[in-house]
Design a protein around this motif. Structure first.
Motif, PDB file in Angstrom:
ATOM      1  N   GLN A   1       0.479   4.757   5.688  1.00  0.00           N
ATOM      2  CA  GLN A   1      -0.266   4.465   4.463  1.00  0.00           C
ATOM      3  C   GLN A   1      -0.115   2.996   4.076  1.00  0.00           C
ATOM      4  O   GLN A   1      -1.063   2.346   3.620  1.00  0.00           O
ATOM      5  CB  GLN A   1       0.219   5.356   3.313  1.00  0.00           C
ATOM      6  CG  GLN A   1      -0.173   6.816   3.444  1.00  0.00           C
ATOM      7  CD  GLN A   1       0.407   7.662   2.317  1.00  0.00           C
ATOM      8  OE1 GLN A   1       0.604   7.180   1.199  1.00  0.00           O
ATOM      9  NE2 GLN A   1       0.676   8.926   2.611  1.00  0.00           N
TER      10      GLN A   1
ATOM     11  N   LEU B   1      -3.086   0.318   3.709  1.00  0.00           N
ATOM     12  CA  LEU B   1      -3.259  -0.416   2.462  1.00  0.00           C
ATOM     13  C   LEU B   1      -3.540  -1.887   2.738  1.00  0.00           C
ATOM     14  O   LEU B   1      -4.365  -2.514   2.059  1.00  0.00           O
ATOM     15  CB  LEU B   1      -2.011  -0.266   1.592  1.00  0.00           C
ATOM     16  CG  LEU B   1      -2.061  -0.952   0.216  1.00  0.00           C
ATOM     17  CD1 LEU B   1      -3.162  -0.335  -0.641  1.00  0.00           C
ATOM     18  CD2 LEU B   1      -0.703  -0.828  -0.474  1.00  0.00           C
TER      19      LEU B   1
ATOM     20  N   GLN C   1      -6.625  -4.027   1.398  1.00  0.00           N
ATOM     21  CA  GLN C   1      -6.404  -5.161   0.499  1.00  0.00           C
ATOM     22  C   GLN C   1      -6.783  -6.489   1.134  1.00  0.00           C
ATOM     23  O   GLN C   1      -7.455  -7.318   0.504  1.00  0.00           O
ATOM     24  CB  GLN C   1      -4.935  -5.200   0.065  1.00  0.00           C
ATOM     25  CG  GLN C   1      -4.537  -4.102  -0.903  1.00  0.00           C
ATOM     26  CD  GLN C   1      -3.072  -4.193  -1.278  1.00  0.00           C
ATOM     27  OE1 GLN C   1      -2.238  -4.645  -0.496  1.00  0.00           O
ATOM     28  NE2 GLN C   1      -2.744  -3.741  -2.478  1.00  0.00           N
TER      29      GLN C   1
ATOM     30  N   ARG D   1       1.169   7.299  -1.613  1.00  0.00           N
ATOM     31  CA  ARG D   1       1.323   6.028  -2.310  1.00  0.00           C
ATOM     32  C   ARG D   1       0.288   5.904  -3.431  1.00  0.00           C
ATOM     33  O   ARG D   1      -0.919   6.090  -3.219  1.00  0.00           O
ATOM     34  CB  ARG D   1       1.143   4.864  -1.334  1.00  0.00           C
ATOM     35  CG  ARG D   1       2.242   4.741  -0.297  1.00  0.00           C
ATOM     36  CD  ARG D   1       1.972   3.537   0.586  1.00  0.00           C
ATOM     37  NE  ARG D   1       2.019   2.301  -0.164  1.00  0.00           N
ATOM     38  CZ  ARG D   1       2.974   1.378  -0.069  1.00  0.00           C
ATOM     39  NH1 ARG D   1       3.996   1.585   0.764  1.00  0.00           N
ATOM     40  NH2 ARG D   1       2.939   0.277  -0.770  1.00  0.00           N
TER      41      ARG D   1
ATOM     42  N   LEU E   1      -2.269   3.064  -2.755  1.00  0.00           N
ATOM     43  CA  LEU E   1      -3.297   3.440  -1.793  1.00  0.00           C
ATOM     44  C   LEU E   1      -4.295   4.397  -2.433  1.00  0.00           C
ATOM     45  O   LEU E   1      -5.506   4.285  -2.209  1.00  0.00           O
ATOM     46  CB  LEU E   1      -2.660   4.088  -0.564  1.00  0.00           C
ATOM     47  CG  LEU E   1      -3.642   4.579   0.510  1.00  0.00           C
ATOM     48  CD1 LEU E   1      -4.500   3.433   1.033  1.00  0.00           C
ATOM     49  CD2 LEU E   1      -2.893   5.258   1.655  1.00  0.00           C
TER      50      LEU E   1
ATOM     51  N   ARG F   1      -6.734   2.507  -4.429  1.00  0.00           N
ATOM     52  CA  ARG F   1      -7.629   1.746  -3.549  1.00  0.00           C
ATOM     53  C   ARG F   1      -8.697   2.648  -2.932  1.00  0.00           C
ATOM     54  O   ARG F   1      -9.834   2.231  -2.727  1.00  0.00           O
ATOM     55  CB  ARG F   1      -6.831   1.075  -2.428  1.00  0.00           C
ATOM     56  CG  ARG F   1      -6.117  -0.184  -2.851  1.00  0.00           C
ATOM     57  CD  ARG F   1      -7.101  -1.336  -2.953  1.00  0.00           C
ATOM     58  NE  ARG F   1      -6.439  -2.574  -3.374  1.00  0.00           N
ATOM     59  CZ  ARG F   1      -7.063  -3.732  -3.514  1.00  0.00           C
ATOM     60  NH1 ARG F   1      -8.369  -3.804  -3.263  1.00  0.00           N
ATOM     61  NH2 ARG F   1      -6.414  -4.796  -3.899  1.00  0.00           N
TER      62      ARG F   1
END
Length: 602
Positions: A396, A400, A404, A441, A444, A447
């Motif tokens: 994860q 991420l 990002q 997470r 995550l 996101r």
């Protein structure tokens, strides 16, 4: 004789005329005059009569001498005989390229020239023969040059048209060829190519040092390689290309080397197509018109307008991947790859390399040159991460970074690569609950959850059942090579009443089972899967079976015990206490004869 050769031939004719003090004319293989002196200078371009002495020399390949043009039998059928102004002439064939290229003639127009021509006939004939040989050699050389230039032009056109980049070096390691596609792929300016062609590879060549090293090694060792991913550093930055290097050999010796370059995006697109990418699914092709489904489809259409991350939630079997494919097909990335990966179907130790790829030598057994991951294959397209809730916390974190920073690093690699990928994730898990428990997470989740989309379960869209059932009946009837089928009212009542915990996937399997087990049309309820029949019973009601169902099971068991042979059917009839004809009739009724069974189960 090509018109481009007229100038050198005319120069030769004038030189001969000056030396011999006779006029000269030359015709090509079509008897068209391509050069001439004296009276024939202004007649260049006209065609001679085929029955003239020049026509005879052209046909026979022999020198022809005419001393009495009006009276010579050779001129008897010449179309311009009465208008001929010549006093005498010698016509010699010009040979070359395995044939006659034309004819050169020495012409006398007055008595003085005729006396000179005839008086020195042997010398003139020998001279004109030698001149025809020289002229033939010159014309053959000119033709070869013209053909070579034409071939080079064609080759340049081909090299300029192909999408693959081509870079070659000669036996000394000097750059000998760079086609336009190579400059484009390397991000360099083609105009610079002429400045270093022919120089040693290290002498100011703007081509990447890594590429020149590959070519030099292929030249030195006489060995190359095929389809390896390579990173190159140029003045324009880093480029990522699929590369093949091949030595050029002659008589066992390396006399050069050539490299072909392909854009990795083109390679990924080809891999995507050849890997059996599913037929395009659009949002309009998703079956159903219920309000719950229409609301989800409208939200998906809105999501398709941009490139924001989408999180699709829904129970197993609701068609989350269909929605993901539909969003991709409706967006601006529809012509780019759609790459799907199921995070729950691959062990964690393999999922990382499958998703992010691995570098050369990353682990024992790793493919030479490394391997791109699903994320790289989806560059400029869409990456669909199914069952994202089953991804480990370690992976994860790596995902991420892709979300990002737009960067991905291969397993065992030391560099990262920027990607332009739209992420669509899907899950049947409650990610918010997992997040609170520390199993997913939070960063995550936020996101991924930019555009949340919920696909309704089948029990909330019962109005869509008739449409779905009719569609699956058509599909599986065609697969089983039987006529179109439908269900009896009783069977439809059971199908409509069932809650379908497995959603559309379970419905599809149930229809396929019924179509293959059907012994009559419309398909009766007893051909449905047992779980549907048992679900219709009231609490405490015994699980009764129809006499036909029990009879069919008894016959199946008998065939398993006694076998499908004639002797086995005879023993089965004796065991059941019925005649052999009755056994055959019942086997045929239930589709249990071998030929019938094969047809139903296909």
């Amino acid at each position: 004789m090509h018109s481009l050769l007229q100038s050198p031939v005319q120069n030769a004719a004038e030189a001969i005329a000056t030396v011999l003090r006779l006029d000269v004319t030359v015709v090509d293989a079509g008897l068209r005059r391509v050069a001439g002196t004296g009276p024939y200078r202004n007649l260049v371009g006209m065609t001679l009569h085929p029955d003239s002495a020049f026509g005879l020399a052209l046909r026979t390949g022999q020198t022809v001498t005419i001393v009495q043009p009006l009276n010579d039998p050779i001129c008897a059928h010449c179309g311009v005989r009465q208008d001929c102004r010549e006093a005498a002439h010698i016509a010699a064939p010009i040979l070359g390229h395995g044939g006659t290229l034309g004819v050169i003639g020495l012409i006398a127009f007055d008595q003085a020239q005729k006396d000179w021509l005839i008086g020195q006939h042997a010398a003139h004939a020998e001279f004109i023969a030698r001149m025809s040989e020289l002229l033939g050699s010159k014309l053959a050389e000119e033709r070869m040059i013209a053909e070579t230039l034409l071939a080079k032009g064609n080759l340049d056109a081909v090299l300029g048209a192909v999408r693959e980049g081509i870079v070659a070096v000669n036996g000394a390691g000097a750059v000998s060829l760079v086609n336009p596609a190579a400059w484009r792929l390397l991000g360099l300016v083609p105009a610079a190519s002429g400045e270093f062609l022919g120089r040693p590879s290290g002498d100011g060549a703007p081509l990447p040092a890594e590429l020149m090293q590959l070519l030099t090694e292929a030249l030195r060792s006489g060995e190359g390689f095929t389809n390896q991913e390579r990173q190159y550093t140029t003045a324009a930055g880093h480029v990522h290309l699929m590369t093949t290097a091949t030595p050029i050999r002659s008589r066992g010796i390396s006399i050069g080397a050539v490299a072909t370059l392909q854009d990795m995006r083109d390679v990924h697109e080809l891999v995507y197509r050849l890997a059996g990418a599913e037929a395009e699914v659009t949002l309009d092709s998703i079956i159903g018109r219920s309000p719950a489904l229409e609301a989800a489809l409208n939200q998906a259409r809105q999501a398709a307008r941009g490139s924001a991350t989408v999180l699709i939630v829904g129970e197993s079997g609701t068609g989350k991947e269909l929605f993901a494919r539909g969003i991709h097909a409706a967006g601006s990335r529809r012509r780019q790859p759609f790459i799907a990966i199921n995070c729950a179907a691959i062990p964690e130790e393999l999922l990382e390399s499958e998703l992010f790829g691995y570098a050369d030598g990353a682990f024992t057994g790793a493919r030479k040159g490394g391997k791109p991951g699903k994320a790289e294959l989806a560059d400029h397209g869409t990456l669909f991460l199914d069952e994202i809730g089953d991804m480990s916390l370690r992976l994860q974190a790596k995902l991420l970074r892709l979300l990002q920073e737009g960067e991905v690093g291969r397993v065992g690699g030391t560099t990262t690569r920027r990607l332009d990928v739209r992420i669509i994730a899907a899950t049947h898990s409650d990610l918010e609950s997992m997040m609170r428990k520390g199993e997913f997470r939070a960063d995550l989740f936020y996101r991924l959850n930019v555009i949340p989309l919920e696909v309704p379960p089948l029990r909330q869209r019962k109005d869509d059942l008739p449409l779905l059932i009719a569609c699956f009946c058509r599909r599986y009837a065609a697969n089983a090579e039987v006529e179109s089928v439908e269900f009896t009212p009783g069977a439809m009542e059971l199908l409509m009443a069932y809650d379908w915990p497995g959603n559309v996937r379970e419905l599809k399997n149930a229809v396929e089972y019924a179509v293959n087990m059907a012994t009559a049309v419309p398909i009766p309820a007893d051909c449905l899967p047992r779980r549907l029949l048992e679900s219709s019973r009231k609490p405490g009601e015994p699980a009764l079976r129809s006499l036909e169902e029990m009879e069919r099971d008894m016959l199946r068991q008998g065939l398993a015990v006694y076998g499908p042979s004639e002797a086995g059917k005879k023993r089965l009839a004796a065991a059941l206490g019925i005649g052999r004809a009755t056994v055959y009739r019942k086997l045929r009724k239930y589709g249990l004869l071998p030929s019938q069974a094969e047809g139903i189960s296909n």
